[in-house]
Design a protein around this motif. Structure first.
Motif, PDB file in Angstrom:
ATOM      1  N   ASN A   2       0.868  -1.243   0.024  1.00  0.00           N
ATOM      2  CA  ASN A   2      -0.026   0.065  -0.176  1.00  0.00           C
ATOM      3  C   ASN A   2       0.969   1.081  -0.131  1.00  0.00           C
ATOM      4  OD1 ASN A   2      -1.551   2.473   1.084  1.00  0.00           O
ATOM      5  ND2 ASN A   2      -3.138   0.914   1.349  1.00  0.00           N
ATOM      6  N   PRO A   3       0.738   2.078  -0.969  1.00  0.00           N
ATOM      7  CA  PRO A   3       1.865   3.300  -1.241  1.00  0.00           C
ATOM      8  C   PRO A   3       1.542   4.154   0.021  1.00  0.00           C
ATOM      9  CG  PRO A   3       0.586   2.945  -3.088  1.00  0.00           C
ATOM     10  CD  PRO A   3      -0.010   1.934  -2.345  1.00  0.00           C
ATOM     11  N   GLN A   4       0.233   4.502   0.538  1.00  0.00           N
ATOM     12  CA  GLN A   4       0.087   5.418   1.696  1.00  0.00           C
ATOM     13  C   GLN A   4       0.790   4.781   2.999  1.00  0.00           C
ATOM     14  OE1 GLN A   4      -4.011   6.401   3.555  1.00  0.00           O
ATOM     15  NE2 GLN A   4      -3.443   8.043   1.808  1.00  0.00           N
ATOM     16  N   GLY A  51      -4.710   2.627  13.300  1.00  0.00           N
ATOM     17  CA  GLY A  51      -5.681   2.156  13.898  1.00  0.00           C
ATOM     18  C   GLY A  51      -5.864   1.010  14.097  1.00  0.00           C
ATOM     19  N   VAL A  52      -4.809  -0.131  14.107  1.00  0.00           N
ATOM     20  CA  VAL A  52      -5.040  -1.381  14.441  1.00  0.00           C
ATOM     21  C   VAL A  52      -4.422  -1.658  16.051  1.00  0.00           C
ATOM     22  CG1 VAL A  52      -4.418  -2.068  12.094  1.00  0.00           C
ATOM     23  CG2 VAL A  52      -2.439  -1.664  13.605  1.00  0.00           C
ATOM     24  N   THR A  53      -4.775  -2.666  16.474  1.00  0.00           N
ATOM     25  CA  THR A  53      -4.370  -2.950  17.738  1.00  0.00           C
ATOM     26  C   THR A  53      -3.174  -4.452  17.686  1.00  0.00           C
ATOM     27  OG1 THR A  53      -6.612  -2.656  18.600  1.00  0.00           O
ATOM     28  CG2 THR A  53      -5.294  -4.229  19.903  1.00  0.00           C
ATOM     29  N   VAL A  54      -2.127  -4.020  18.299  1.00  0.00           N
ATOM     30  CA  VAL A  54      -0.990  -5.085  18.172  1.00  0.00           C
ATOM     31  C   VAL A  54      -1.215  -5.846  19.519  1.00  0.00           C
ATOM     32  CG1 VAL A  54       1.448  -5.396  18.252  1.00  0.00           C
ATOM     33  CG2 VAL A  54       0.448  -3.375  16.998  1.00  0.00           C
ATOM     34  N   ILE A  70       6.148  -4.164   8.029  1.00  0.00           N
ATOM     35  CA  ILE A  70       4.966  -3.255   8.552  1.00  0.00           C
ATOM     36  C   ILE A  70       3.717  -3.150   7.806  1.00  0.00           C
ATOM     37  CG2 ILE A  70       4.620  -1.135   9.444  1.00  0.00           C
ATOM     38  CD1 ILE A  70       7.463  -0.849  10.565  1.00  0.00           C
ATOM     39  N   ASP A  71       3.943  -2.860   6.389  1.00  0.00           N
ATOM     40  CA  ASP A  71       2.924  -2.731   5.420  1.00  0.00           C
ATOM     41  C   ASP A  71       2.084  -4.121   5.571  1.00  0.00           C
ATOM     42  OD1 ASP A  71       1.598  -1.466   2.999  1.00  0.00           O
ATOM     43  OD2 ASP A  71       2.302  -3.494   2.280  1.00  0.00           O
ATOM     44  N   LYS A  77      -3.905  -7.075   9.671  1.00  0.00           N
ATOM     45  CA  LYS A  77      -4.628  -6.535  10.692  1.00  0.00           C
ATOM     46  C   LYS A  77      -6.110  -5.740  10.263  1.00  0.00           C
ATOM     47  CE  LYS A  77      -3.510  -6.711  14.747  1.00  0.00           C
ATOM     48  NZ  LYS A  77      -3.628  -7.879  15.568  1.00  0.00           N
ATOM     49  N   LEU A  78      -5.905  -5.150   9.194  1.00  0.00           N
ATOM     50  CA  LEU A  78      -6.834  -4.220   8.611  1.00  0.00           C
ATOM     51  C   LEU A  78      -8.018  -5.020   8.001  1.00  0.00           C
ATOM     52  CD1 LEU A  78      -5.262  -1.134   7.569  1.00  0.00           C
ATOM     53  CD2 LEU A  78      -6.738  -1.160   9.472  1.00  0.00           C
ATOM     54  N   SER A  79      -7.510  -6.109   7.308  1.00  0.00           N
ATOM     55  CA  SER A  79      -8.404  -7.241   6.738  1.00  0.00           C
ATOM     56  C   SER A  79      -8.900  -8.222   7.495  1.00  0.00           C
ATOM     57  CB  SER A  79      -7.645  -7.859   5.426  1.00  0.00           C
ATOM     58  OG  SER A  79      -6.515  -8.591   6.025  1.00  0.00           O
ATOM     59  N   ALA A  80      -8.420  -8.631   8.820  1.00  0.00           N
ATOM     60  CA  ALA A  80      -8.938  -9.419  10.021  1.00  0.00           C
ATOM     61  C   ALA A  80     -10.289  -9.253  10.336  1.00  0.00           C
ATOM     62  CB  ALA A  80      -8.190  -9.655  10.799  1.00  0.00           C
TER      63      ALA A  80
END
Length: 84
Positions: A2-4, A51-54, A70-71, A77-80
């Motif tokens: 993801n470029p962002q 905005g993810v929880t580690v 990291i990406d 995490k965002l897709s889970a």
């Protein structure tokens, strides 16, 4: 990648590392830039910036050792599905 996510992570890291040409797969730990204190700062950055929880089980070197890692971690995490 993801470029962002890549750009935001690279910008964050550039504030701490004297490297302007950090590649996506450069191992941050092997380069000697990351101390245990900075590792925790990096975890905090990932949580707040994306905005993810580690979770405790996420605290593995493989998830934070490069911009690409990291990406990939953030994408997973965002897709889970949200925990119930």
């Amino acid at each position: 990648m993801n470029p962002q996510t890549r750009a935001r992570t690279a910008a964050y890291l550039s504030r701490f590392f004297p490297v302007t040409d950090l590649k996506d797969d450069d191992d941050l730990f092997a380069l000697g830039f990351v101390s245990s204190m900075f590792a925790m700062q990096l975890v905090s950055f990932v949580e707040h910036e994306f905005g993810v929880t580690v979770e405790e089980e996420d605290l593995e070197l493989d998830h934070f050792q490069s911009i690409a890692a990291i990406d990939a971690f953030v994408a997973r995490k965002l897709s889970a599905p949200a925990a119930r």
